[in-house]
Design an enzyme around this catalytic site. Structure first.
Site, mmCIF file in Angstrom:
data_model
loop_
_atom_site.group_PDB
_atom_site.id
_atom_site.type_symbol
_atom_site.label_atom_id
_atom_site.label_comp_id
_atom_site.label_asym_id
_atom_site.label_seq_id
_atom_site.Cartn_x
_atom_site.Cartn_y
_atom_site.Cartn_z
ATOM 1 C CG ASN A 1 -3.293 65.039 16.612
ATOM 2 O OD1 ASN A 1 -2.862 63.921 16.291
ATOM 3 N ND2 ASN A 1 -3.378 65.424 17.868
ATOM 4 C CG HIS A 2 0.870 66.308 18.123
ATOM 5 N ND1 HIS A 2 0.691 67.483 18.826
ATOM 6 C CD2 HIS A 2 0.280 65.337 18.857
ATOM 7 C CE1 HIS A 2 0.021 67.215 19.937
ATOM 8 N NE2 HIS A 2 -0.250 65.925 19.978
#
Ligand SMILES: [Fe+2]
Ligand SMILES: [Fe+2]
Length: 252
Positions: free
Chosen positions: A67-68
């Site tokens: 997600n990063h």
């Protein structure tokens, strides 16, 4: 083929602790290839070109994200230059960057990254279908799927959905290792979460005081990487002998 998969590298603490331990691990477990998740390598947020090069120098052959993936802008340059990085395949418009083939002698390992949708609050395509489609379309000798997801149920479900592939489905993202490593019914290696590589004395990588403050006041605080002892969490995946082994190292 014996692959070392390293769980979420978090901050400089994670990069340095991996560097200090990797040669010994490679020797001890007779590792052929190293794959690492580095979505938190730059102070918890994404990856930079410098960190990418540092990891490559350590012998990492492919990097997975989560997600990063896009938290640091340098990822755009890295992807444009065809760096050995995969971002989640189900990020809309990034499907072509979601998998990568790595050669080892005459064998090919395909590394795939996908994001879970449960509790993720992001606009994502179906990870199960997208991963299965790419595996059916692209031939490889071995497959390694890093499923970056919050819910244990979603990870286990993908494990069963892909069971039968010659390789492994490993979970990342929660930063806490699970003790459920196993060989699924049809021979695929599986673990729900590998855990993280970075600070040990913190809340999943962040200074504990900051996280406590957030929970006590309801106000989001700026994250700072935790100081103190470090940890390394990884798995050794032996695809030919159908063996998965957890590697959990922490500083005293
Ligand atoms: Fe992470
Ligand atoms: Fe994550």
């Amino acid at each position: 083929m014996r692959v070392l998969f390293v769980g979420d590298i978090y901050g400089e603490e994670g990069v340095s602790f991996l560097k200090e331990n990797i040669e010994e691990i490679k020797k001890k477990y007779k590792i052929n290839l190293v794959v690492a998740n580095a979505e938190n390598a730059c102070n918890g947020y994404g990856i930079t070109t410098k960190i990418y090069k540092d990891l490559m120098k350590m012998g990492v052959c492919a990097i997975t994200m989560g997600n990063h993936a896009f938290s640091n802008k340098e990822i755009d340059t890295l992807l444009a230059e065809n760096a050995n990085i995969v971002v989640p395949i189900n990020f809309p418009t990034y499907a072509k960057n979601g998998y990568l083939k790595v050669k080892y002698n005459d064998k090919t390992l395909m590394v795939i990254n996908a994001l879970g949708r449960v509790y993720m609050n992001m606009a994502l395509d179906c990870p199960l279908r997208m991963v299965k489609e790419i595996i059916e379309k692209e031939k490889a000798d071995y497959y390694l799927v890093d499923f970056h997801a919050e819910a244990t149920s979603e990870k286990k479900a993908l494990g069963y959905y892909l069971d039968g592939i010659n390789g492994a489905v490993v979970g990342t993202h929660t930063h806490i290792p699970t003790a459920d490593e196993t060989v699924l019914d049809n021979g695929t290696l599986y673990i729900t979460d590998v855990g993280m590589t970075g600070p040990y004395d913190g809340v999943i990588g962040v200074e504990k005081e900051i996280v406590l403050e957030t929970f006590l006041t309801g106000r989001k605080q700026k994250h700072i990487v935790a100081k103190g002892r470090r940890q390394l969490n990884a798995v050794m995946l032996d695809f030919d002998n159908k063996k998965i082994e957890r590697i959990n190292i922490k500083e005293n």
